[in-house]
Design an enzyme around this catalytic site. Structure first.
Site, PDB file in Angstrom:
ATOM      1  N   HIS A 105       3.066  -1.904  20.533  1.00  0.00           N
ATOM      2  CA  HIS A 105       4.644  -2.172  21.162  1.00  0.00           C
ATOM      3  C   HIS A 105       4.438  -3.635  22.016  1.00  0.00           C
ATOM      4  CE1 HIS A 105       8.013  -0.721  24.440  1.00  0.00           C
ATOM      5  NE2 HIS A 105       8.073  -2.082  23.723  1.00  0.00           N
ATOM      6  N   HIS A 136       1.996 -17.785  15.665  1.00  0.00           N
ATOM      7  CA  HIS A 136       1.510 -18.028  14.355  1.00  0.00           C
ATOM      8  C   HIS A 136       0.262 -17.078  14.070  1.00  0.00           C
ATOM      9  CE1 HIS A 136      -1.487 -20.773  15.669  1.00  0.00           C
ATOM     10  NE2 HIS A 136      -0.660 -21.183  16.116  1.00  0.00           N
TER      11      HIS A 136
HETATM   12  C1  LIG Z   1      12.736  -1.475  27.398  1.00  0.00           C
HETATM   13  C2  LIG Z   1      11.833  -0.905  28.267  1.00  0.00           C
HETATM   14  O1  LIG Z   1      11.661  -0.273  29.456  1.00  0.00           O
HETATM   15  S1  LIG Z   1       9.909  -1.278  27.635  1.00  0.00           S
HETATM   16  C3  LIG Z   1       9.077  -0.802  28.953  1.00  0.00           C
HETATM   17  C4  LIG Z   1       8.047  -1.715  29.677  1.00  0.00           C
HETATM   18  N1  LIG Z   1       7.256  -1.259  30.706  1.00  0.00           N
HETATM   19  C5  LIG Z   1       5.959  -1.721  30.915  1.00  0.00           C
HETATM   20  O2  LIG Z   1       5.517  -2.325  30.242  1.00  0.00           O
HETATM   21  C6  LIG Z   1       5.165  -1.227  32.036  1.00  0.00           C
HETATM   22  C7  LIG Z   1       3.857  -1.603  31.963  1.00  0.00           C
HETATM   23  N2  LIG Z   1       2.958  -0.796  32.831  1.00  0.00           N
HETATM   24  C8  LIG Z   1       2.244  -1.228  34.019  1.00  0.00           C
HETATM   25  O3  LIG Z   1       2.384  -2.023  34.187  1.00  0.00           O
HETATM   26  C9  LIG Z   1       1.585  -0.141  34.897  1.00  0.00           C
HETATM   27  O4  LIG Z   1       1.908  -0.396  36.319  1.00  0.00           O
HETATM   28  C10 LIG Z   1       0.125   0.036  34.480  1.00  0.00           C
HETATM   29  C11 LIG Z   1       0.130   0.841  33.199  1.00  0.00           C
HETATM   30  C12 LIG Z   1      -0.446  -1.181  34.567  1.00  0.00           C
HETATM   31  C13 LIG Z   1      -0.663   1.033  35.478  1.00  0.00           C
HETATM   32  O5  LIG Z   1       0.059   2.264  35.748  1.00  0.00           O
HETATM   33  P1  LIG Z   1      -0.566   3.299  36.287  1.00  0.00           P
HETATM   34  O6  LIG Z   1      -2.078   3.627  35.677  1.00  0.00           O
HETATM   35  O7  LIG Z   1       0.274   4.255  36.598  1.00  0.00           O
HETATM   36  O8  LIG Z   1      -1.221   2.585  37.832  1.00  0.00           O
HETATM   37  P2  LIG Z   1      -0.749   2.595  39.421  1.00  0.00           P
HETATM   38  O9  LIG Z   1       0.876   2.504  39.320  1.00  0.00           O
HETATM   39  O10 LIG Z   1      -1.220   3.965  39.952  1.00  0.00           O
HETATM   40  O11 LIG Z   1      -1.138   1.531  40.009  1.00  0.00           O
HETATM   41  C14 LIG Z   1      -2.719   1.324  40.177  1.00  0.00           C
HETATM   42  C15 LIG Z   1      -3.134   0.070  41.062  1.00  0.00           C
HETATM   43  O12 LIG Z   1      -2.775  -1.046  40.046  1.00  0.00           O
HETATM   44  C16 LIG Z   1      -1.726  -1.850  40.646  1.00  0.00           C
HETATM   45  N3  LIG Z   1      -0.840  -2.186  39.660  1.00  0.00           N
HETATM   46  C17 LIG Z   1      -0.112  -1.580  38.771  1.00  0.00           C
HETATM   47  N4  LIG Z   1       0.706  -2.073  37.799  1.00  0.00           N
HETATM   48  C18 LIG Z   1       0.107  -3.494  37.758  1.00  0.00           C
HETATM   49  C19 LIG Z   1       0.568  -4.577  37.299  1.00  0.00           C
HETATM   50  N5  LIG Z   1       1.325  -4.648  36.069  1.00  0.00           N
HETATM   51  N6  LIG Z   1      -0.051  -5.873  37.704  1.00  0.00           N
HETATM   52  C20 LIG Z   1      -0.711  -5.908  38.922  1.00  0.00           C
HETATM   53  N7  LIG Z   1      -1.278  -4.577  39.501  1.00  0.00           N
HETATM   54  C21 LIG Z   1      -0.797  -3.536  38.942  1.00  0.00           C
HETATM   55  C22 LIG Z   1      -1.010  -1.196  41.655  1.00  0.00           C
HETATM   56  O13 LIG Z   1      -0.472  -2.005  42.790  1.00  0.00           O
HETATM   57  C23 LIG Z   1      -2.164  -0.140  42.104  1.00  0.00           C
HETATM   58  O14 LIG Z   1      -2.673  -1.037  43.144  1.00  0.00           O
HETATM   59  P3  LIG Z   1      -3.389  -0.221  44.314  1.00  0.00           P
HETATM   60  O15 LIG Z   1      -4.364   0.621  43.965  1.00  0.00           O
HETATM   61  O16 LIG Z   1      -4.152  -1.584  45.043  1.00  0.00           O
HETATM   62  O17 LIG Z   1      -2.465   0.406  45.152  1.00  0.00           O
END
Ligand SMILES: CC(=O)SCCNC(=O)CCNC(=O)[C@H](O)C(C)(C)COP(=O)(O)OP(=O)(O)OC[C@H]1O[C@@H](n2cnc3c(N)ncnc32)[C@H](O)[C@@H]1OP(=O)(O)O
Length: 211
Positions: free
Chosen positions: A144, A135
């Site tokens: 998104h 709400h």
């Molecule tokens: C229908 C569909 O498919 S809709 C799509 C849904 N998808 C999503 O929501 C994806 C969301 N994206 C993420 O979670 C991504 O991992 C992001 C945007 C947070 C980070 O991506 P990037 O900038 O490429 O980061 P990268 O993968 O290089 O990771 C950097 C660091 O953050 C960490 N990290 C990345 N994602 C996460 C996360 N979700 N939670 C915790 N830590 C994370 C990695 O382990 C890495 O740690 P390290 O430096 O200690 O090795």
């Protein structure tokens, strides 16, 4: 016979096509700038590129942008609306939307998602599978909410922000514009514009100034 045009022949476009056919549209056609090299999006035909869509060579009753990138989806939706094309909203029949909420044009609300009372969703937003927006939330244009993400009551989300898959946002939190919330994050404090946050509790991973 109601025909829907979808701009963007992607996996996300197929999900929209499926939701549209389940919610009363009779036929779906795709447009994509990869045409004519690409002619099908799964079982659906790609019949032209953006120019062909704008010229309305084939008739259609509604159009929606099926592009996952928030900035591009919003820009294309606004462009279509400015040109007076019939931009529609697609709502999967299993989604539950309060009659006391508002959903902007060009938005898509997918299977099993919930939008609760007195919530406002902007233009070209995407409320993805099994997400919930409780709400009194305010979601700006081009947001998104990814599959399985949950927003508690009174959350504000700025323009083009991405709320990652399976994340949870505490009540009354304000999230800025162009923010990326990582998969599975738990957001318990306000988030400034243009940062990526992740983790439990969510912390800044990366900002516009420094990644
Ligand atoms: C229908 C569909 O498919 S809709 C799509 C849904 N998808 C999503 O929501 C994806 C969301 N994206 C993420 O979670 C991504 O991992 C992001 C945007 C947070 C980070 O991506 P990037 O900038 O490429 O980061 P990268 O993968 O290089 O990771 C950097 C660091 O953050 C960490 N990290 C990345 N994602 C996460 C996360 N979700 N939670 C915790 N830590 C994370 C990695 O382990 C890495 O740690 P390290 O430096 O200690 O090795």
């Amino acid at each position: 016979m109601r025909r829907l045009a979808i701009l963007g022949a992607s996996g996300h476009g197929k999900v929209i096509a499926d939701a549209a056919l389940l919610s009363g549209w009779d036929e779906v056609i795709f447009y994509d700038d990869a045409w004519p090299e690409k002619e099908m999006n799964g079982r659906w035909p790609i019949v032209g590129n953006t120019a062909a869509l704008l010229m309305r060579i084939l008739p259609f009753d509604g159009v929606v942008v099926g592009i996952g990138n928030n900035k591009i989806r919003l820009e294309k939706t606004q462009q279509l609306a400015l040109l007076d094309l019939p931009v529609v909203t697609i709502v999967h029949p299993s989604a539950v939307i309060s009659p006391f909420s508002m959903i902007g044009y060009g938005s898509v609300v997918l299977a099993n998602s919930v939008v609760q009372v007195d919530t406002s969703v902007g233009v070209a937003a995407l409320i993805n599978t099994s997400s919930t927006v409780d709400h009194d939330c305010v979601l700006a244009d081009g947001v998104h909410i990814c599959p399985g993400a949950h927003l508690a009551g009174g959350v504000h989300v700025g323009e083009k922000s991405w709320i990652g898959i399976g994340s949870s946002i505490k009540q009354l939190v304000n999230i800025g514009a162009n923010v990326m919330i990582g998969a599975g994050a738990v957001v318990v404090t306000d988030i400034v514009d243009s940062v990526t946050v992740a983790g439990v509790p969510a912390r800044i991973l990366c900002s516009e100034k420094k990644c």
